[in-house]
Motif scaffolding. Structure first.
Motif, PDB file in Angstrom:
ATOM      1  N   ILE A 257       0.870  -1.185   0.000  1.00 21.96           N
ATOM      2  CA  ILE A 257       0.000   0.000   0.000  1.00 21.96           C
ATOM      3  C   ILE A 257       0.898   1.223   0.000  1.00 21.96           C
ATOM      4  O   ILE A 257       1.567   1.511   0.982  1.00 21.96           O
ATOM      5  N   LYS A 258       0.930   1.928  -1.103  1.00 16.49           N
ATOM      6  CA  LYS A 258       1.774   3.109  -1.194  1.00 16.49           C
ATOM      7  C   LYS A 258       1.260   3.997  -2.319  1.00 16.49           C
ATOM      8  O   LYS A 258       0.420   3.598  -3.121  1.00 16.49           O
ATOM      9  N   ILE A 259       1.789   5.196  -2.373  1.00 11.59           N
ATOM     10  CA  ILE A 259       1.388   6.148  -3.409  1.00 11.59           C
ATOM     11  C   ILE A 259       2.089   5.775  -4.718  1.00 11.59           C
ATOM     12  O   ILE A 259       3.255   5.375  -4.725  1.00 11.59           O
ATOM     13  N   ALA A 260       1.361   5.906  -5.817  1.00 11.05           N
ATOM     14  CA  ALA A 260       1.890   5.516  -7.130  1.00 11.05           C
ATOM     15  C   ALA A 260       2.933   6.521  -7.613  1.00 11.05           C
ATOM     16  O   ALA A 260       2.617   7.498  -8.284  1.00 11.05           O
ATOM     17  N   THR A 261       4.195   6.288  -7.236  1.00 11.11           N
ATOM     18  CA  THR A 261       5.308   7.106  -7.704  1.00 11.11           C
ATOM     19  C   THR A 261       6.277   6.217  -8.463  1.00 11.11           C
ATOM     20  O   THR A 261       6.206   4.994  -8.412  1.00 11.11           O
ATOM     21  N   ASP A 262       7.207   6.829  -9.176  1.00  9.47           N
ATOM     22  CA  ASP A 262       8.226   6.093  -9.929  1.00  9.47           C
ATOM     23  C   ASP A 262       7.587   5.035 -10.823  1.00  9.47           C
ATOM     24  O   ASP A 262       7.885   3.844 -10.746  1.00  9.47           O
ATOM     25  N   VAL A 263       6.701   5.488 -11.696  1.00  8.35           N
ATOM     26  CA  VAL A 263       5.996   4.578 -12.600  1.00  8.35           C
ATOM     27  C   VAL A 263       6.917   4.165 -13.748  1.00  8.35           C
ATOM     28  O   VAL A 263       7.569   5.002 -14.374  1.00  8.35           O
ATOM     29  N   VAL A 264       6.982   2.847 -14.018  1.00  4.90           N
ATOM     30  CA  VAL A 264       7.818   2.309 -15.101  1.00  4.90           C
ATOM     31  C   VAL A 264       6.937   2.056 -16.323  1.00  4.90           C
ATOM     32  O   VAL A 264       5.892   1.395 -16.215  1.00  4.90           O
ATOM     33  N   ASP A 265       7.342   2.576 -17.469  1.00  3.72           N
ATOM     34  CA  ASP A 265       6.607   2.324 -18.717  1.00  3.72           C
ATOM     35  C   ASP A 265       6.989   0.953 -19.266  1.00  3.72           C
ATOM     36  O   ASP A 265       8.175   0.649 -19.441  1.00  3.72           O
ATOM     37  N   LEU A 266       5.988   0.134 -19.531  1.00  6.11           N
ATOM     38  CA  LEU A 266       6.232  -1.209 -20.034  1.00  6.11           C
ATOM     39  C   LEU A 266       6.420  -1.196 -21.551  1.00  6.11           C
ATOM     40  O   LEU A 266       5.856  -0.342 -22.252  1.00  6.11           O
ATOM     41  N   PRO A 267       7.196  -2.138 -22.091  1.00  8.89           N
ATOM     42  CA  PRO A 267       7.326  -2.242 -23.545  1.00  8.89           C
ATOM     43  C   PRO A 267       6.047  -2.809 -24.164  1.00  8.89           C
ATOM     44  O   PRO A 267       5.133  -3.228 -23.462  1.00  8.89           O
ATOM     45  N   THR A 268       6.010  -2.853 -25.478  1.00 15.83           N
ATOM     46  CA  THR A 268       4.850  -3.417 -26.174  1.00 15.83           C
ATOM     47  C   THR A 268       4.714  -4.898 -25.815  1.00 15.83           C
ATOM     48  O   THR A 268       5.704  -5.632 -25.807  1.00 15.83           O
ATOM     49  N   PRO A 269       3.502  -5.350 -25.470  1.00 17.50           N
ATOM     50  CA  PRO A 269       3.330  -6.768 -25.126  1.00 17.50           C
ATOM     51  C   PRO A 269       3.590  -7.665 -26.323  1.00 17.50           C
ATOM     52  O   PRO A 269       3.425  -7.265 -27.478  1.00 17.50           O
ATOM     53  N   ILE A 270       3.983  -8.916 -26.038  1.00 18.33           N
ATOM     54  CA  ILE A 270       4.358  -9.855 -27.086  1.00 18.33           C
ATOM     55  C   ILE A 270       3.240 -10.875 -27.295  1.00 18.33           C
ATOM     56  O   ILE A 270       2.853 -11.589 -26.362  1.00 18.33           O
ATOM     57  N   ALA A 271       2.723 -10.927 -28.509  1.00 15.02           N
ATOM     58  CA  ALA A 271       1.722 -11.937 -28.836  1.00 15.02           C
ATOM     59  C   ALA A 271       2.393 -13.290 -29.021  1.00 15.02           C
ATOM     60  O   ALA A 271       3.553 -13.364 -29.426  1.00 15.02           O
ATOM     61  N   ASN A 272       1.664 -14.340 -28.713  1.00 13.58           N
ATOM     62  CA  ASN A 272       2.224 -15.692 -28.836  1.00 13.58           C
ATOM     63  C   ASN A 272       1.078 -16.654 -29.104  1.00 13.58           C
ATOM     64  O   ASN A 272       0.234 -16.888 -28.246  1.00 13.58           O
ATOM     65  N   ARG A 273       1.070 -17.234 -30.280  1.00 14.31           N
ATOM     66  CA  ARG A 273      -0.035 -18.115 -30.648  1.00 14.31           C
ATOM     67  C   ARG A 273      -0.083 -19.370 -29.790  1.00 14.31           C
ATOM     68  O   ARG A 273      -1.120 -20.014 -29.678  1.00 14.31           O
ATOM     69  N   GLU A 274       1.056 -19.742 -29.214  1.00 14.61           N
ATOM     70  CA  GLU A 274       1.093 -20.926 -28.360  1.00 14.61           C
ATOM     71  C   GLU A 274       0.817 -20.587 -26.901  1.00 14.61           C
ATOM     72  O   GLU A 274       0.802 -21.462 -26.045  1.00 14.61           O
ATOM     73  N   GLY A 275       0.619 -19.327 -26.602  1.00 13.63           N
ATOM     74  CA  GLY A 275       0.452 -18.908 -25.217  1.00 13.63           C
ATOM     75  C   GLY A 275      -0.928 -19.220 -24.676  1.00 13.63           C
ATOM     76  O   GLY A 275      -1.870 -19.530 -25.417  1.00 13.63           O
ATOM     77  N   GLU A 276      -1.044 -19.135 -23.363  1.00 12.94           N
ATOM     78  CA  GLU A 276      -2.321 -19.411 -22.710  1.00 12.94           C
ATOM     79  C   GLU A 276      -3.281 -18.237 -22.803  1.00 12.94           C
ATOM     80  O   GLU A 276      -4.463 -18.380 -22.552  1.00 12.94           O
TER      81      GLU A 276
END
Length: 385
Positions: A257-276
């Motif tokens: 439980i904390k204040i939303a600071t130091d937010v990290v930007d995520l890269p583009t998600p990776i599609a995977n046809r074999e994924g769940e």
């Protein structure tokens, strides 16, 4: 590839506790420890009393607690006979009384002292160390160098143990008339370490654990049995934890439980046809069922009421919300207990959305409890696993 499990800012009841080899604190272990979001935590016992059963675990204590113990040695009852009267035609009267000597183990780690003692619910030893009935009393603080008690030694001879590493007390010739000529049901006020327990000493067994986490308002806690993970699960009930075990061992513990600071930007998600999930997008969003506001009642040990079980309820909620009772078996001040109850009620409505997000590698700065921003959105999420 790796998968981040994200939750909307604000954790579900229980928080993102968990951890498995090679992962961030994961939901699989989270579920194994906590079950569903309706998890009620460890059970709050009515004050237990002294036992003498084989195999009983000897607990570790931190802060100030009230606890029972285990009888580890005792003599037989000793009968005392006293005659009175008989003068000037009066009959002689013979009265009998009984005493007993015994030892009670209190803790499997050193303690700083013993305060008040209750026998059958009544005060046997006051805060100043005075016994309310006849007899004497000695404390052994759990040193690894403590010598055997001389009274136990006189009874057991050369085989007498010193119970090194065990904190225990010895009652010598305790008068039993007030207790039905038996060992009474005893509970003890134990002082062990700082008045406000700290998280790392509760867990440390040679591990290098980093944590600046403070257990605000906690006055005492007992670890009676089970693993360190079980103890963490108990603490997490009232103080939600974010734990990093990604390097194969318990590493960093912080607040979930904390204040939303130091937010990290995520890269583009990776599609995977074999994924769940997310075969075309690399992500999948879901929402937990239930949207009813819940009022919380917290049961705890109230230090200001001689550690009797106390109850604090969160503020009322509008509508026909349910009332849920959570057991939190630690010592708290009333203000701290009310604050925790209120936070439990608020968290029951947050953290219900989950986002599974597949990435190639995980940024080293991302840990459980970190805040991240997925691609193509301004929404901030919190890492749950």
């Amino acid at each position: 590839m790796a998968t981040l499990v994200l939750t909307t800012v604000g954790t579900a009841l229980g928080g993102p506790l968990g951890g498995a080899l090679g992962t961030l604190a994961g939901r699989a272990l989270d579920n194994a420890v906590f079950g569903s979001p309706k998890h009620e935590g460890a059970r709050l016992k009515e004050l237990a009393v002294t036992t003498s059963s084989y195999g009983t675990a000897i607990p570790r204590h931190f802060g100030t607690v009230r606890t029972a113990g285990s009888v580890i040695w005792a003599t037989n009852l000793v009968e005392h006979k006293e005659k009175s009267g008989g003068g000037k035609g009066k009959p002689k009267i013979t009265t009998y009384s009984y005493t007993m000597s015994f030892a009670v183990a209190l803790a499997s780690r050193p303690i700083d002292g013993v305060g008040r003692i209750w026998a059958d619910g009544n005060l046997l030893r006051g805060a100043n160390g005075d016994l309310k009935v006849g007899g004497s009393f000695r404390i052994y603080y759990g040193s690894e160098h403590q010598a055997p008690d001389p009274l136990i030694g006189s009874d057991m001879g050369a085989t007498c143990p010193a119970f090194r590493g065990i904190a225990y007390v010895v009652f010598e010739d305790l008068e039993l008339a007030d207790f039905g000529n038996r060992i009474p049901a005893l509970t003890f006020e134990i002082f062990a370490g700082e008045s406000s327990p700290e998280l790392v000493p509760l867990l440390s067994d040679g591990q290098e654990i980093a944590s600046g986490f403070e257990l605000e308002g906690m006055t005492g806690i007992s670890h009676e049995s089970g693993s360190g993970l079980a103890l963490l699960a108990t603490i997490d009930t009232g103080y939600p934890l974010a734990i990093d075990a990604s390097r194969g061992s318990l590493g960093v513990i912080g607040s979930a439980i904390k204040i939303a600071t130091d937010v990290v930007d995520l890269p583009t998600p990776i599609a995977n046809r074999e994924g769940e999930f997310g075969q075309s997008t690399g992500s999948k969003r879901s929402r937990m069922a239930g949207a009813r506001q819940t009022a919380m009642c917290l049961r705890y040990y109230d230090k200001d009421r001689d550690f009797q079980p106390g109850l604090q309820r969160s503020r009322g909620v509008a509508g026909n919300g349910a009332i849920e009772t959570v057991d939190f078996p630690v010592g708290l001040t009333a203000d701290a207990a009310h604050h925790i109850a209120q936070e439990l009620a608020e968290r029951s409505m947050t953290g219900r959305e989950r986002l599974a997000y597949r990435v190639a590698t995980i940024d080293k700065s991302i840990r459980p409890g970190s805040f991240v921003r997925p691609q193509a959105t301004n929404t901030v999420w919190q890492v749950a696993g």
